[in-house]
Motif scaffolding. Sequence first.
Motif, PDB file in Angstrom:
ATOM      1  N   THR A   1       0.881  -0.813  -0.061  1.00  0.00           N
ATOM      2  CA  THR A   1       0.094   0.264  -0.331  1.00  0.00           C
ATOM      3  C   THR A   1       0.761   1.099   0.011  1.00  0.00           C
ATOM      4  O   THR A   1       1.903   1.239   1.073  1.00  0.00           O
ATOM      5  CB  THR A   1      -1.481  -0.180   0.883  1.00  0.00           C
ATOM      6  N   PHE A   2       0.916   1.880  -1.027  1.00  0.00           N
ATOM      7  CA  PHE A   2       0.993   3.145  -1.403  1.00  0.00           C
ATOM      8  C   PHE A   2      -0.167   4.902  -0.741  1.00  0.00           C
ATOM      9  O   PHE A   2      -1.295   5.150  -1.773  1.00  0.00           O
ATOM     10  CB  PHE A   2       1.981   3.839  -2.994  1.00  0.00           C
ATOM     11  N   ALA A   3       0.681   5.242   0.230  1.00  0.00           N
ATOM     12  CA  ALA A   3      -0.635   5.826   0.679  1.00  0.00           C
ATOM     13  C   ALA A   3      -0.046   7.456   0.739  1.00  0.00           C
ATOM     14  O   ALA A   3       1.210   7.490   1.121  1.00  0.00           O
ATOM     15  CB  ALA A   3      -0.938   6.110   2.317  1.00  0.00           C
ATOM     16  N   GLN A   4      -1.054   8.645  -0.071  1.00  0.00           N
ATOM     17  CA  GLN A   4      -0.874   9.754  -0.047  1.00  0.00           C
ATOM     18  C   GLN A   4       0.224   9.984  -0.943  1.00  0.00           C
ATOM     19  O   GLN A   4       0.668  10.326  -0.792  1.00  0.00           O
ATOM     20  CB  GLN A   4      -0.910  10.281   0.957  1.00  0.00           C
ATOM     21  N   GLU A   5       0.302   8.875  -2.560  1.00  0.00           N
ATOM     22  CA  GLU A   5       1.880   9.245  -3.629  1.00  0.00           C
ATOM     23  C   GLU A   5       1.031  10.363  -4.379  1.00  0.00           C
ATOM     24  O   GLU A   5       0.067  10.356  -4.514  1.00  0.00           O
ATOM     25  CB  GLU A   5       1.550   7.381  -3.840  1.00  0.00           C
ATOM     26  N   ALA A   6       2.426  11.138  -4.429  1.00  0.00           N
ATOM     27  CA  ALA A   6       2.086  12.072  -5.614  1.00  0.00           C
ATOM     28  C   ALA A   6       2.030  11.179  -7.243  1.00  0.00           C
ATOM     29  O   ALA A   6       3.473  10.730  -7.811  1.00  0.00           O
ATOM     30  CB  ALA A   6       2.968  13.233  -5.903  1.00  0.00           C
TER      31      ALA A   6
END
Length: 295
Positions: free
Chosen positions: A270-275
Amino acid sequence: MKLTSDISITSQPIRKASAPALSLDFEQQVYKRRGFSVGLSSVLSFARSAPAVQVSETGVLETVAADVLRREHAFGTGKFLGALFEPEATNLLLRSHDFSQPYWVGYASKPSFVGGQAAPDGTLTAMTWNCADTTGGAGGKRGGILVPDSTPAGVATASVWLRASVPLTMRFGHSDGTSQSISVSTQWQRFTYTDTLPNSQNRIFMLYEDVNTDIDVYIWGAQTEYGSMVTSNITTNGGALTRPADQPGLIGLTGVYDVTVTYDDDSVDTFAQEAVNDGWWPSLSRPMVKNLVVL
């Protein structure tokens, strides 16, 4: 004066959860943007500058053209594993198929190889040797092959495809001190071994048997590459060869999102708050991806 009362119950309408900004289901081959089905090429760019090997739906190895996204399956069964996104890799072994060449040094006694055998990719490029024909070494009757090389340094993985006319136990790895016992069956299997190079014997590949009985060993696709994971086969014929990286990138998304990736073994990153913007792609823990969701 007439009094009235309103006893009706009102509530806010239920809001439907918004669809993912992007959903890539590689297993079902269903791709959606904001809940609407789209073609994969409209949401994912992909490039690879050379052909590469995959396991097909029928469970056999095959080569696909440059810039074609690979769908990896389990060898033999054809079970879908995931879309395949591999980094660049180099086969350090100069000859992956022709073990009769002087490049391959004998372990105790070098076997007499016979070519033209059916390989895991359906070609007649595998070779075989008979265990009764090899002798030598401190252990008595023993035969096999190795590659001496003191140059490679770092964690490396050796791999090879093997089967036998009768099941037997062999020894496989980088050297005597860094090797393992493997059980070779009558069906093709790809064996792998990971350790750090250089070792005390300065070898990068070693395989031998000492059963001294009338058993045929079939061999194909030897590979040694840097890293702790085996990658798809890279065929060499006289020199090291590099398979270029798969280069995927998302199309049409700009903003901050939560991204979830599910792999072939059902593990999840899971990659949270990824630009995210055009061309972005997550750093994968494993090369085979079942699905990717952007929320």
